[in-house]
Design an enzyme around this catalytic site. Sequence first.
Site, PDB file in Angstrom:
ATOM      1  N   HIS A  83       0.751  -0.921  -0.010  1.00 13.42           N
ATOM      2  CA  HIS A  83      -0.035  -0.001  -0.102  1.00 13.42           C
ATOM      3  C   HIS A  83       0.895   1.188  -0.156  1.00 13.42           C
ATOM      4  CE1 HIS A  83       0.704  -0.605   4.286  1.00 13.42           C
ATOM      5  NE2 HIS A  83       0.699   0.430   4.493  1.00 13.42           N
ATOM      6  N   CYS A 101     -31.798  -2.304  -8.619  1.00 14.42           N
ATOM      7  CA  CYS A 101     -33.010  -2.500  -7.852  1.00 14.42           C
ATOM      8  C   CYS A 101     -34.265  -2.381  -8.123  1.00 14.42           C
ATOM      9  CB  CYS A 101     -32.836  -2.088  -6.292  1.00 14.42           C
ATOM     10  SG  CYS A 101     -32.921  -0.174  -6.449  1.00 14.42           S
TER      11      CYS A 101
END
Length: 418
Positions: free
Chosen positions: A84, A168
């Site tokens: 990272h 949805c």
Amino acid sequence: MTSATPLPTLWGDRRIVLGITGGIAAYKLCTVASALAKDQAQVRALLTQTAQQFITPLSFSTLCRHRAYTDADLWADHSPRPLHIELGEWAEVMVIAPLTAQTLAKLALGLADNLLTNTVLASHCPILLAPAMNTDMWEQPIVQHHWQTLLAQPRYHGMAPGSGILACDRQGAGRMVEPATILAHLQSLLHSGGQQDWQHQRVLVTAGGTQEYWDPVRFLGNPATGRMGVALAQAAAHRGAKVTLIQGTGLENEELEAAIAGTSIVCHRVTQAAQMQQQLEALFPQQDWLVMAAAVADLRPTAYSAVKVAKADLATTLPLEPVPDLVATLAQRKQPHQRLIGFAAQSGDIVTPALGKLQRKGLDAIVANPIDQPNSGFGSGWNQAVILDRAGRQRAISPCTKLALAHQILDFCRDLAP
């Protein structure tokens, strides 16, 4: 500026991290990754654990021409430094999409519990956010609070979701912007380094052509699409300006809406020069800048027939009258703080006519671009230009995308003498 001038790569060797989180819109990032890598960008994809429920790391490894990273890589041995840290320092810009409510909250609170959020905290580059979620989730006060918290930070740049039919089956806000919108904003961030150097500036841009009708189906017009003006509006908005766009003929509504999606650009559509004049007279007094990129008609029919003229009744000559010079009229009314930028689309020698137009119309600067060269002018996604101002400065811009040219125009105009 000749036909032999090679076109530059758009993304060549730029370092971009794509952070993919867990939403159905994750598939759109495949298009982003592919476009970047095909044009020689260095792309690194980081997938959260939930992102992998929607799309595989293998997909991004293939598209990015480089292995994709997951949370398992956070804890792997990456000596001499953690992954990272390496990625955070390596990135020129990061994109996080589809930004979920979960990841949004983590970013707003500065949490770091996976590879993506650790990389964010280990970086200093601009971060582009593209939320996607159910309408009720997006409209929750706490979600909006987190969103505004991030946008208040200089390094975070947001593309608000649009409205539509969601996965949805809900109709409402929450639909992630399209890949082209992400790529355009990415291009802006790489040019500006994320600087909001046009913040607090009010910019009015005109774009497209006009159509001057003599009956319901016939008109005088030109092939202007408005892509140059729209690019200027995008660039100014991406750099913090409050932008109003007057769009004439050219772009279809769908393309125009896609171009300004995710921004706060206010758009007014017009067809005729008289309609553009009306909008300009109403809007110009509140602006700091007018960028007159529209190709407004020079002449219009003297009379209009409300019914279609039969072919047999068509005259062999058409009486015409001049269209008022919109920008010259506004130049006479401008306040000391206001700046007017004109455009001159020319063939052959583009500089001499542009200089005359600059002085004659009382402009602060003018952008001269050729219409008889490859990769420039009407309808092209690319352009080239010479920019001139009243102080005698000139800057030639080689062929580039219209958005890249827009940013260079803004760079030039930002330094105009008062």
